[in-house]
Scaffold this motif. Structure first.
Motif, PDB file in Angstrom:
ATOM      1  N   ILE A 106       0.916  -1.255   0.387  1.00 22.77           N
ATOM      2  CA  ILE A 106       0.076   0.222   0.271  1.00 22.77           C
ATOM      3  C   ILE A 106       0.623   0.706   0.141  1.00 22.77           C
ATOM      4  O   ILE A 106       1.018   1.756  -0.882  1.00 22.77           O
ATOM      5  CB  ILE A 106      -1.221  -0.310   1.100  1.00 22.77           C
ATOM      6  N   SER A 107       1.979   1.425   1.343  1.00 28.58           N
ATOM      7  CA  SER A 107       2.636   2.453   0.629  1.00 28.58           C
ATOM      8  C   SER A 107       3.777   2.801  -0.321  1.00 28.58           C
ATOM      9  O   SER A 107       3.992   3.666  -0.634  1.00 28.58           O
ATOM     10  CB  SER A 107       3.626   2.088   1.978  1.00 28.58           C
ATOM     11  N   GLY A 108       4.302   1.921  -0.683  1.00 28.37           N
ATOM     12  CA  GLY A 108       4.564   1.839  -2.097  1.00 28.37           C
ATOM     13  C   GLY A 108       3.654   2.550  -2.899  1.00 28.37           C
ATOM     14  O   GLY A 108       4.348   3.194  -3.696  1.00 28.37           O
ATOM     15  N   PHE A 109       2.509   1.999  -3.439  1.00 28.27           N
ATOM     16  CA  PHE A 109       1.617   2.521  -4.291  1.00 28.27           C
ATOM     17  C   PHE A 109       1.299   3.337  -3.856  1.00 28.27           C
ATOM     18  O   PHE A 109       1.149   4.794  -5.108  1.00 28.27           O
ATOM     19  CB  PHE A 109      -0.044   1.570  -3.940  1.00 28.27           C
ATOM     20  N   PHE A 112      -1.289  -6.194  -4.152  1.00 25.08           N
ATOM     21  CA  PHE A 112      -1.758  -5.440  -5.400  1.00 25.08           C
ATOM     22  C   PHE A 112      -2.763  -5.736  -6.705  1.00 25.08           C
ATOM     23  O   PHE A 112      -3.137  -5.355  -6.671  1.00 25.08           O
ATOM     24  CB  PHE A 112      -0.323  -6.938  -6.511  1.00 25.08           C
ATOM     25  N   LEU A 113      -3.483  -7.191  -6.157  1.00 30.75           N
ATOM     26  CA  LEU A 113      -4.472  -7.361  -6.822  1.00 30.75           C
ATOM     27  C   LEU A 113      -6.108  -5.918  -6.592  1.00 30.75           C
ATOM     28  O   LEU A 113      -6.509  -6.261  -7.172  1.00 30.75           O
ATOM     29  CB  LEU A 113      -4.587  -8.830  -6.797  1.00 30.75           C
ATOM     30  N   ALA A 129       1.730   1.458  -9.217  1.00 29.00           N
ATOM     31  CA  ALA A 129       1.702   3.244  -9.016  1.00 29.00           C
ATOM     32  C   ALA A 129       1.774   3.382 -11.123  1.00 29.00           C
ATOM     33  O   ALA A 129       1.390   4.395 -11.491  1.00 29.00           O
ATOM     34  CB  ALA A 129       2.155   3.850  -8.043  1.00 29.00           C
ATOM     35  N   TYR A 130       3.213   3.194 -11.386  1.00 34.53           N
ATOM     36  CA  TYR A 130       3.749   3.282 -12.984  1.00 34.53           C
ATOM     37  C   TYR A 130       2.738   3.114 -13.445  1.00 34.53           C
ATOM     38  O   TYR A 130       2.042   3.495 -14.526  1.00 34.53           O
ATOM     39  CB  TYR A 130       5.092   2.783 -12.593  1.00 34.53           C
ATOM     40  N   TRP A 131       1.891   1.257 -13.398  1.00 31.36           N
ATOM     41  CA  TRP A 131       1.361   0.745 -14.684  1.00 31.36           C
ATOM     42  C   TRP A 131       0.375   1.798 -14.294  1.00 31.36           C
ATOM     43  O   TRP A 131      -0.744   2.195 -15.672  1.00 31.36           O
ATOM     44  CB  TRP A 131       1.006  -0.636 -14.032  1.00 31.36           C
ATOM     45  N   ARG A 132      -0.789   2.480 -13.267  1.00 34.56           N
ATOM     46  CA  ARG A 132      -2.131   3.126 -13.097  1.00 34.56           C
ATOM     47  C   ARG A 132      -1.947   4.699 -13.957  1.00 34.56           C
ATOM     48  O   ARG A 132      -3.222   5.260 -14.867  1.00 34.56           O
ATOM     49  CB  ARG A 132      -2.466   2.561 -11.354  1.00 34.56           C
ATOM     50  N   LEU A 191       7.768  -3.018  -1.718  1.00 38.33           N
ATOM     51  CA  LEU A 191       7.377  -1.610  -1.855  1.00 38.33           C
ATOM     52  C   LEU A 191       7.369  -1.309  -3.400  1.00 38.33           C
ATOM     53  O   LEU A 191       7.009  -0.480  -3.535  1.00 38.33           O
ATOM     54  CB  LEU A 191       8.255  -0.764  -1.053  1.00 38.33           C
ATOM     55  N   GLY A 192       8.102  -1.894  -3.787  1.00 41.91           N
ATOM     56  CA  GLY A 192       8.289  -1.410  -5.524  1.00 41.91           C
ATOM     57  C   GLY A 192       7.425  -2.415  -5.936  1.00 41.91           C
ATOM     58  O   GLY A 192       7.233  -2.200  -7.299  1.00 41.91           O
ATOM     59  N   ALA A 193       6.376  -3.668  -5.397  1.00 39.46           N
ATOM     60  CA  ALA A 193       4.866  -3.967  -6.177  1.00 39.46           C
ATOM     61  C   ALA A 193       4.541  -3.273  -6.563  1.00 39.46           C
ATOM     62  O   ALA A 193       3.963  -3.117  -7.221  1.00 39.46           O
ATOM     63  CB  ALA A 193       4.550  -5.288  -5.406  1.00 39.46           C
ATOM     64  N   GLY A 194       4.171  -2.036  -5.017  1.00 39.14           N
ATOM     65  CA  GLY A 194       3.251  -0.987  -5.517  1.00 39.14           C
ATOM     66  C   GLY A 194       3.862  -0.018  -6.318  1.00 39.14           C
ATOM     67  O   GLY A 194       2.849   0.347  -6.204  1.00 39.14           O
TER      68      GLY A 194
END
Length: 658
Positions: A60-63, A275-276, A224-227, A217-220
């Motif tokens: 969540i934080s990474g996102f 993530f999902l 965010a980059y994709w969104r 954190l990188g997964a979030g």
């Protein structure tokens, strides 16, 4: 972790994200994460995998934070100073309050040694290096971890260490937009591989240190980059993703336990689930109907202060009770944590984070000054040796001369300069001891920290009868059983050093094994007995006898007597009931003793010396026999040497193996 810029109090205009308007479902997901952690800490038997809530928070934080950074970069308004100002205003207020409250409570509750440790943890928390400090001490799931009031600040350390370099890396990559995705994937891949390797070499380091957590954190951040570059998902696909994400989190909570090597591959379950759910968007059925409910959103809004408050309350309750508190006490602690979290949110977070926006620089400087003062206060507690001069009564103990003298014996390590040569590079969890003697050692005491607790016993035997046959050497590393080809990383290193020393020291005729037998049998039901047998046979091949020292009666905690202000002479109150001691011990004895009998390994059992039909001794007059719920204190080891000297002599000085 629990701190983001998207928590929105009633009556305050929400912060839009880079992905559109404020999302209630994200606060709902945060509520699930904090509930998992809180329930696991209070009732671990009900939710064995609840600690994965921290991993959900990382995603969540990474996102959210990366979304803010991408938005600023897209608009050309990126400012690293403004980013850190927002972080300070978001993180510091509640954290300062909880650390100050913990120091105040500790003043009345903690022994000097415990208070000194709390001061060190305040210092680490103020510098956002708690994870590194705690890694240097012990494992997250060890017994002593449950009584460290600021243990949970490790996750803030991981998160802030990530954000030290992440905004600068994104800013540098933004100038080469084609490299952005490659950089994101590279950071995640390196961190994930590090995680997989380190979880087998040093599980404690894998849990605490940032490199094995950055991929979460990188997964979030990747999401965010994709969104930021893609349109919203269709309703059907979003519903499926959200349902799968929730299922993955549920599976993680049920299947993963603290005995598993974590993070490792196991962490993929909660990370992928979070993530999902985030990728599905606010319109997905699960997110709309479950995560966006009023109660879930409310819990999400107070999740950061709730996370901060709940663990100190539970830890201090354990310290006061001397054992796991009753269900009623734990429920009361959680209810109090909810109240304190809501008050902190309304009276501290909102004024500082939102209503003081016009004076953000002044507020930031003030918060930085307060955090420096908090660090100085923690350092002072460490320097003054846990404020051992305290003379208090009423709520806690009276730190009179008798108790201070007792506390000075409430330790078990006997440091010696030879540790440097025995251990190689000294490690913070190393123990080493030997009597001052010109004679070569004949006994080798090895194992984990429990061998360190038994070292004063052998030292006492030598001091009372300074003969060559009582010269010993002891060295071990906390948490490492010193078994042949059993563990990896630093534990494998110490096992190899032990074996090498035994091979190269012909004067050694007896190897004495002293381990946390209950803990090792509980954590590894199959591999541990096999490794133990292999180790016994290995030392016999070297011509050494092998002797085993069983663990002291487990579950005794003398501090329950001291902290309640009970006089140390009231032994009936402090003693461990016999039934409880037997219940705590039987689960490992039933497996260990038949194995040792089959291999004809002599055993020293401290149980008959410490226990009778009335119970097991925890104190002896004004002296505490235990360091904690498992380890003997220095005086406890002396007590065994004095009261079981003949049994020990017959056991340890038998004819060496041929």
């Amino acid at each position: 972790m629990l701190a983001s810029h998207h928590q929105t109090p009633a009556g305050v205009r929400p912060h839009p994200s880079s992905h559109g308007a404020y999302r209630r479902d994200i606060d709902g997901l945060r509520a699930i994460a904090v509930l998992c952690v809180v329930v696991f800490h209070a009732f671990p038997e009900c939710l064995p995998g609840g600690f994965v809530g921290v991993d959900i928070f990382f995603v969540i934080s990474g996102f959210l934070i990366s979304g803010i950074l991408f938005e600023a970069l897209q608009r050309g308004h990126f400012s690293i100073i403004d980013f850190y100002i927002r972080r300070i205003r978001r993180i510091f207020p509640a954290l300062l309050l909880v650390m100050l409250a913990s120091l105040l409570a500790g003043w009345f509750i903690l022994l000097p040694q415990e208070y000194r440790q709390l001061g060190k943890h305040v210092l680490g928390g103020a510098g956002f290096v708690s994870n590194i400090v705690l890694w240097s001490e012990a494992g997250y799931f060890d017994t002593s971890a449950e009584t460290k009031p600021l243990l949970h600040l490790w996750s803030l350390g991981v998160e802030e260490q990530f954000y030290l370099f992440w905004p600068l890396l994104l800013w540098a990559a933004w100038k080469r937009r084609r490299a952005m995705l490659a950089i994101l994937l590279t950071v995640m891949a390196l961190s994930f591989v590090w995680n997989l390797v380190s979880v087998h070499q040093d599980a404690v380091a894998a849990f605490y240190l940032p490199m094995s957590r950055f991929w979460e954190l990188g997964a979030g951040a990747l999401l965010a980059y994709w969104r930021s570059r893609s349109a919203a998902l269709g309703e059907s696909l979003a519903n499926r993703l959200a349902a799968i994400g929730l299922l993955l989190i549920v599976v993680a909570l049920v299947v993963i336990t603290k005995q598993d090597r974590f993070p490792g591959w196991w962490a993929v379950l909660p990370v992928a689930g979070a993530f999902l759910l985030l990728a599905a968007g606010p319109g997905a059925g699960v997110n709309r109907r479950l995560l966006s409910q009023r109660t879930m959103v409310w819990l999400g809004l107070i999740s950061y202060p709730l996370y901060l408050w709940h663990w100190p309350l539970l830890a201090f309750a354990r310290l006061l009770m001397g054992q796991t508190p009753s269900v009623q006490v734990r429920l009361g602690a959680l209810l109090l944590a909810l109240v304190l979290a809501w008050l902190t949110y309304r009276l501290v977070e909102i004024p500082v984070r939102l209503r003081a926006s016009g004076r953000k620089t002044v507020v930031m400087l003030l918060l930085l000054l307060l955090m420096l003062l908090m660090a100085a206060l923690g350092g002072l507690v460490v320097k003054r040796d846990g404020m051992s001069f305290r003379k208090l009564g009423g709520l806690a103990m009276l730190f009179n001369d008798e108790v201070r003298q007792t506390a000075s014996l409430n330790q078990f390590e006997l440091p010696h300069p030879s540790c440097a040569s025995l251990m190689g590079q000294a490690h913070s969890r190393d123990w080493c001891a030997e009597p001052v003697s010109a004679e070569p050692p004949q006994l080798l005491l090895i194992g984990d920290s429990y061998s360190g607790a038994y070292a004063p016993m052998l030292a006492r035997l030598y001091e009372t009868n300074p003969q060559p046959q009582w010269v010993f050497r002891q060295f071990a590393r906390g948490g490492c059983p010193s078994l042949i080809d059993y563990t990896s990383g630093y534990c494998l290193d110490i096992a190899q050093r032990v074996a090498q020393y035994a091979r190269e020291t012909p004067s050694i005729h007896t190897v004495v094994l002293a381990l946390n037998w209950p803990g090792h049998f509980a954590s590894d039901q199959s591999g541990f007995p096999v490794a133990l047998e292999r180790t016994i046979l290995y030392y016999r091949q070297l011509g050494k006898r092998v002797v085993v020292l069983l663990s002291p009666p487990n579950g005794a905690n003398p501090k329950s007597c001291v902290l309640r202000g009970i006089h140390l002479s009231e032994a009936d109150f402090c003693n461990l009931p016999l039934a409880r001691a037997e219940q705590m011990d039987e689960h490992y004895r039933d497996r260990l003793l038949p194995l040792l009998h089959r291999l004809q390994v002599p055993v020293f059992d401290p149980f008959p010396t410490l226990c009778d039909q009335h119970g097991c001794k925890v104190i002896d007059g004004p002296r505490i026999l235990y360091f904690d719920a498992g380890h003997l204190s220095q005086y406890g080891a002396w007590y065994l040497a004095d009261h079981a000297a003949e049994a020990l002599r017959q056991l340890l000085l038998a004819t060496p193996a041929s």
